[in-house]
Design a protein around this motif. Structure first.
Motif, mmCIF file in Angstrom:
data_model
loop_
_atom_site.group_PDB
_atom_site.id
_atom_site.type_symbol
_atom_site.label_atom_id
_atom_site.label_comp_id
_atom_site.label_asym_id
_atom_site.label_seq_id
_atom_site.Cartn_x
_atom_site.Cartn_y
_atom_site.Cartn_z
ATOM 1 N N VAL A 184 0.831 -1.204 0.000
ATOM 2 C CA VAL A 184 0.000 0.000 0.000
ATOM 3 C C VAL A 184 0.868 1.259 0.000
ATOM 4 O O VAL A 184 0.598 2.214 -0.746
ATOM 5 C CB VAL A 184 -0.948 -0.010 1.219
ATOM 6 C CG1 VAL A 184 -1.657 1.346 1.348
ATOM 7 C CG2 VAL A 184 -1.989 -1.113 1.078
ATOM 8 N N VAL A 185 1.909 1.283 0.830
ATOM 9 C CA VAL A 185 2.780 2.458 0.888
ATOM 10 C C VAL A 185 3.405 2.739 -0.477
ATOM 11 O O VAL A 185 3.405 3.882 -0.958
ATOM 12 C CB VAL A 185 3.889 2.265 1.956
ATOM 13 C CG1 VAL A 185 4.954 3.358 1.829
ATOM 14 C CG2 VAL A 185 3.291 2.280 3.352
ATOM 15 N N GLU A 186 3.913 1.712 -1.130
ATOM 16 C CA GLU A 186 4.590 1.905 -2.407
ATOM 17 C C GLU A 186 3.597 2.204 -3.524
ATOM 18 O O GLU A 186 3.872 3.021 -4.410
ATOM 19 C CB GLU A 186 5.438 0.669 -2.726
ATOM 20 C CG GLU A 186 6.585 0.497 -1.731
ATOM 21 C CD GLU A 186 7.381 -0.779 -1.945
ATOM 22 O OE1 GLU A 186 7.123 -1.475 -2.945
ATOM 23 O OE2 GLU A 186 8.267 -1.077 -1.115
ATOM 24 N N HIS A 187 2.437 1.557 -3.498
ATOM 25 C CA HIS A 187 1.419 1.831 -4.515
ATOM 26 C C HIS A 187 0.885 3.254 -4.368
ATOM 27 O O HIS A 187 0.670 3.954 -5.369
ATOM 28 C CB HIS A 187 0.281 0.821 -4.382
ATOM 29 C CG HIS A 187 -0.737 0.895 -5.476
ATOM 30 N ND1 HIS A 187 -0.444 0.634 -6.798
ATOM 31 C CD2 HIS A 187 -2.066 1.223 -5.444
ATOM 32 C CE1 HIS A 187 -1.531 0.769 -7.537
ATOM 33 N NE2 HIS A 187 -2.530 1.135 -6.744
ATOM 34 N N TYR A 188 0.679 3.697 -3.136
ATOM 35 C CA TYR A 188 0.162 5.047 -2.891
ATOM 36 C C TYR A 188 1.182 6.107 -3.299
ATOM 37 O O TYR A 188 0.818 7.154 -3.845
ATOM 38 C CB TYR A 188 -0.195 5.199 -1.414
ATOM 39 C CG TYR A 188 -0.655 6.594 -1.040
ATOM 40 C CD1 TYR A 188 -1.934 7.040 -1.370
ATOM 41 C CD2 TYR A 188 0.191 7.464 -0.346
ATOM 42 C CE1 TYR A 188 -2.356 8.314 -1.035
ATOM 43 C CE2 TYR A 188 -0.226 8.739 -0.002
ATOM 44 C CZ TYR A 188 -1.494 9.157 -0.344
ATOM 45 O OH TYR A 188 -1.915 10.427 -0.008
ATOM 46 N N SER A 189 2.473 5.832 -3.049
ATOM 47 C CA SER A 189 3.499 6.813 -3.404
ATOM 48 C C SER A 189 3.582 7.030 -4.919
ATOM 49 O O SER A 189 3.946 8.113 -5.381
ATOM 50 C CB SER A 189 4.859 6.366 -2.869
ATOM 51 O OG SER A 189 5.297 5.177 -3.516
ATOM 52 N N LYS A 190 3.203 5.993 -5.678
ATOM 53 C CA LYS A 190 3.208 6.112 -7.146
ATOM 54 C C LYS A 190 1.915 6.714 -7.683
ATOM 55 O O LYS A 190 1.892 7.247 -8.788
ATOM 56 C CB LYS A 190 3.428 4.734 -7.773
ATOM 57 C CG LYS A 190 4.779 4.106 -7.443
ATOM 58 C CD LYS A 190 4.875 2.699 -8.002
ATOM 59 C CE LYS A 190 6.170 2.020 -7.602
ATOM 60 N NZ LYS A 190 6.235 0.609 -8.068
ATOM 61 N N ASN A 191 0.829 6.583 -6.897
ATOM 62 C CA ASN A 191 -0.480 7.073 -7.355
ATOM 63 C C ASN A 191 -1.156 7.885 -6.250
ATOM 64 O O ASN A 191 -2.261 7.551 -5.798
ATOM 65 C CB ASN A 191 -1.380 5.890 -7.735
ATOM 66 C CG ASN A 191 -0.743 4.950 -8.728
ATOM 67 O OD1 ASN A 191 -0.786 5.165 -9.923
ATOM 68 N ND2 ASN A 191 -0.131 3.880 -8.209
ATOM 69 N N PRO A 192 -0.520 8.982 -5.779
ATOM 70 C CA PRO A 192 -1.084 9.729 -4.639
ATOM 71 C C PRO A 192 -2.437 10.365 -4.939
ATOM 72 O O PRO A 192 -3.272 10.493 -4.045
ATOM 73 C CB PRO A 192 -0.017 10.775 -4.348
ATOM 74 C CG PRO A 192 0.738 10.927 -5.630
ATOM 75 C CD PRO A 192 0.715 9.588 -6.283
ATOM 76 N N ASN A 193 -2.653 10.780 -6.171
ATOM 77 C CA ASN A 193 -3.905 11.457 -6.507
ATOM 78 C C ASN A 193 -5.074 10.496 -6.625
ATOM 79 O O ASN A 193 -6.237 10.898 -6.581
ATOM 80 C CB ASN A 193 -3.752 12.227 -7.820
ATOM 81 C CG ASN A 193 -2.683 13.309 -7.725
ATOM 82 O OD1 ASN A 193 -2.515 13.913 -6.665
ATOM 83 N ND2 ASN A 193 -1.970 13.535 -8.822
ATOM 84 N N LYS A 194 -4.763 9.216 -6.752
ATOM 85 C CA LYS A 194 -5.817 8.219 -6.963
ATOM 86 C C LYS A 194 -6.564 7.916 -5.677
ATOM 87 O O LYS A 194 -7.744 7.561 -5.695
ATOM 88 C CB LYS A 194 -5.183 6.932 -7.524
ATOM 89 C CG LYS A 194 -6.170 5.858 -7.913
ATOM 90 C CD LYS A 194 -5.440 4.681 -8.536
ATOM 91 C CE LYS A 194 -6.424 3.579 -8.925
ATOM 92 N NZ LYS A 194 -5.733 2.425 -9.539
ATOM 93 N N HIS A 195 -5.902 8.082 -4.534
ATOM 94 C CA HIS A 195 -6.492 7.679 -3.256
ATOM 95 C C HIS A 195 -6.777 8.841 -2.307
ATOM 96 O O HIS A 195 -7.253 8.622 -1.200
ATOM 97 C CB HIS A 195 -5.570 6.685 -2.554
ATOM 98 C CG HIS A 195 -5.354 5.420 -3.333
ATOM 99 N ND1 HIS A 195 -6.324 4.468 -3.490
ATOM 100 C CD2 HIS A 195 -4.265 4.975 -4.015
ATOM 101 C CE1 HIS A 195 -5.851 3.469 -4.228
ATOM 102 N NE2 HIS A 195 -4.607 3.748 -4.556
ATOM 103 N N GLY A 196 -6.464 10.064 -2.697
ATOM 104 C CA GLY A 196 -6.766 11.192 -1.837
ATOM 105 C C GLY A 196 -5.637 11.536 -0.886
ATOM 106 O O GLY A 196 -4.459 11.312 -1.175
ATOM 107 N N ASP A 197 -6.000 12.061 0.296
ATOM 108 C CA ASP A 197 -5.018 12.587 1.236
ATOM 109 C C ASP A 197 -4.209 11.511 1.945
ATOM 110 O O ASP A 197 -3.120 11.776 2.443
ATOM 111 C CB ASP A 197 -5.716 13.455 2.289
ATOM 112 C CG ASP A 197 -6.359 14.691 1.669
ATOM 113 O OD1 ASP A 197 -5.882 15.114 0.598
ATOM 114 O OD2 ASP A 197 -7.324 15.210 2.256
#
Length: 480
Positions: free
Chosen positions: A304-317
């Motif tokens: 989750v940390v690595e996926h979110y860092s690559k797609n920050p706008n996809k999941h919000g804040d």
């Protein structure tokens, strides 16, 4: 005693690898005379520079008869319920019965694994890591088979000292086996290698369970002989009332702290939410359950940390939470861990449960080389050697658990003084090893991946503790 193929060989040789074009290597061990009669120059012809180097010095010949006598015996499996019933009201006679059970069971179980290793292809056994494990196993077998019947508490104290010595000596077996499996990839069919690894690791767990259980019972008897234990306590290594929610939350905090250590204090760490049957409890060995849950949560948090860092706008804040659902049935407890970390890529998925096959083998070998000791417990997930909640140890050596009860420090077990695993290391064996632990008490571990979205992991546990440990039968051993 070395494999049949090298029982009479006492030479030191170096095997860098081999080429099927130059010499034909048998897929199973050849008769002793076939290999013993080969000239030393033949081994030199096996060298090739495009594979890792394997160095192994063969030990002196040992008689086969002693091993044969023990291999002819069957292991006697036990269940968690048997461990609890036997240890609930501990007397001197029961403690000595436990000692003599362990005294005969350990060499029996080790002998079967030695015989398994003897049946491996010759080039696999000459791998230095597999060879080291073989020597450790034979030394332990030879030591335990010579222990005389235990008749007094003094005899038992001496036996517990031998057990403790052997447990310490074998704490590096898991990484050695894992490195050996990776280096031997391609030297035997992957399915056979994984079957061997599953059997030998499950047997290792079984030996440590009965050995550590007996040592714990001995310590309990010394403190309070004859005392009947309540349902909120440990009986040896078995926690009678293991609350799933407590374990998940404790492991969740640990893995979140580990992620902060790995990615930095400002990293966006996902929340871990627990719902479902929150009061469900069952008898279990806590260290085993914590290892499984911690590795599953560790994988989810990292994804989750690595996926979110690559797609920050996809999941919000903030990154999407990891959802843990607890479900209770009449016979089982099911723990589902769901994340939205992008799922598992297609090139990795086919090798998810393999010890020796898959991408990133060089990186896995390098990481394993930095973890020379590994008992597979929550202790080894500690960043910088410590978790805050595991530092608060009371004067009697126990660890507070959510303010409700205490886990004695020796219940971490084989468990205690291990080299810390750095948070950035990815060993590549956490999932197959976790499944071995789950299946040991007749449970299961399954993963379902939706590439691009996330993963659901399902851990099923026998709720009643009435399932015997899952040991290899002689038929299964003959099939390896």
């Amino acid at each position: 005693m070395l494999p049949f193929a090298v029982q009479n060989v006492t030479k030191t040789f170096r095997l860098s690898a081999y080429s099927s074009a130059r010499v034909s290597i048998p897929t199973t061990a050849a008769p002793t005379t076939a290999w013993a009669s080969r000239p030393h120059d033949t081994y030199k012809q096996l060298e090739r520079t495009d594979r890792p180097r394997y160095t192994h010095t063969t030990a002196k010949w040992r008689p086969v008869q002693a091993l044969d006598e023990w291999v002819a015996k069957e292991a006697r499996p036990i269940s968690l319920r048997q461990l609890m019933v036997f240890g609930r009201s501990l007397t001197e006679a029961r403690l000595l019965d436990s000692a003599n059970y362990v005294r005969t069971e350990l060499p029996t179980r080790i002998s079967h694994r030695i015989r398994d290793m003897q049946r491996l292809p010759y080039v696999v056994v000459t791998n230095r890591h597999i060879g080291d494990v073989y020597e450790l196993y034979y030394t332990a077998f030879d030591r335990f088979r010579r222990v005389k019947e235990i008749k007094t508490l003094e005899d038992n104290d001496e036996f517990c000292s031998v057990i403790a010595e052997m447990l310490r000596a074998h704490v590096d077996v898991v990484p050695k086996l894992a490195m050996g499996a990776l280096e031997c990839n391609g030297l035997m069919p992957a399915a056979e290698l994984d079957s061997f690894m599953n059997i030998i690791l499950k047997s290792r767990i079984s030996r440590r369970v009965i050995a550590e259980q007996h040592v714990s019972l001995t310590n309990t008897f010394k403190l309070s002989p004859g005392e009947k234990l309540s349902e909120s306590e440990f009986i040896g290594q078995v926690f009678i009332k293991c609350v799933a929610r407590d374990v998940v939350e404790r492991c969740g905090r640990a893995t979140q702290e580990l992620a902060r250590s790995a990615y930095g204090p400002d990293a966006a760490i996902p929340e871990i939410r627990v719902d479902g049957d929150l009061e469900v409890n069952f008898p279990y060995i806590v260290s085993q359950l914590e290892y499984i849950i911690s590795e599953l949560l560790r994988n989810s948090v990292q994804a989750v940390v690595e996926h979110y860092s690559k797609n920050p706008n996809k999941h919000g804040d903030k990154p999407p939470p990891i959802e843990v659902t607890l479900c209770e049935t009449q016979q089982h407890v099911i723990i589902r861990i769901s994340d939205r970390g992008g799922g598992i890529s297609r090139d990795v998925l086919p090798h998810l449960w393999s010890f020796g096959k898959g991408p990133s083998t060089p990186q896995r070998l390098e990481s394993l080389g930095q973890v020379p000791l590994m008992a597979a417990t929550l202790q080894e997930l500690k960043p910088n050697g410590k978790f805050s909640e595991l530092q608060n140890i009371s004067p009697n050596g126990s660890i507070p658990v959510d303010g409700k009860s205490h886990i004695p420090n020796d219940h971490y077990g084989s468990l205690a003084a291990l080299l810390t695993r750095p948070p950035h290391l990815r060993l590549g064996i956490s999932l197959p090893l976790s499944r071995v632990y789950a299946e040991y008490w007749a449970g299961s571990l399954e993963l379902h991946s939706l590439e691009g979205y996330g993963v659901d992991a399902f851990l099923q546990i026998s709720k009643l503790g009435n399932k015997n440990e899952q040991l290899a039968t002689r038929a299964a051993m003959d099939a390896v």
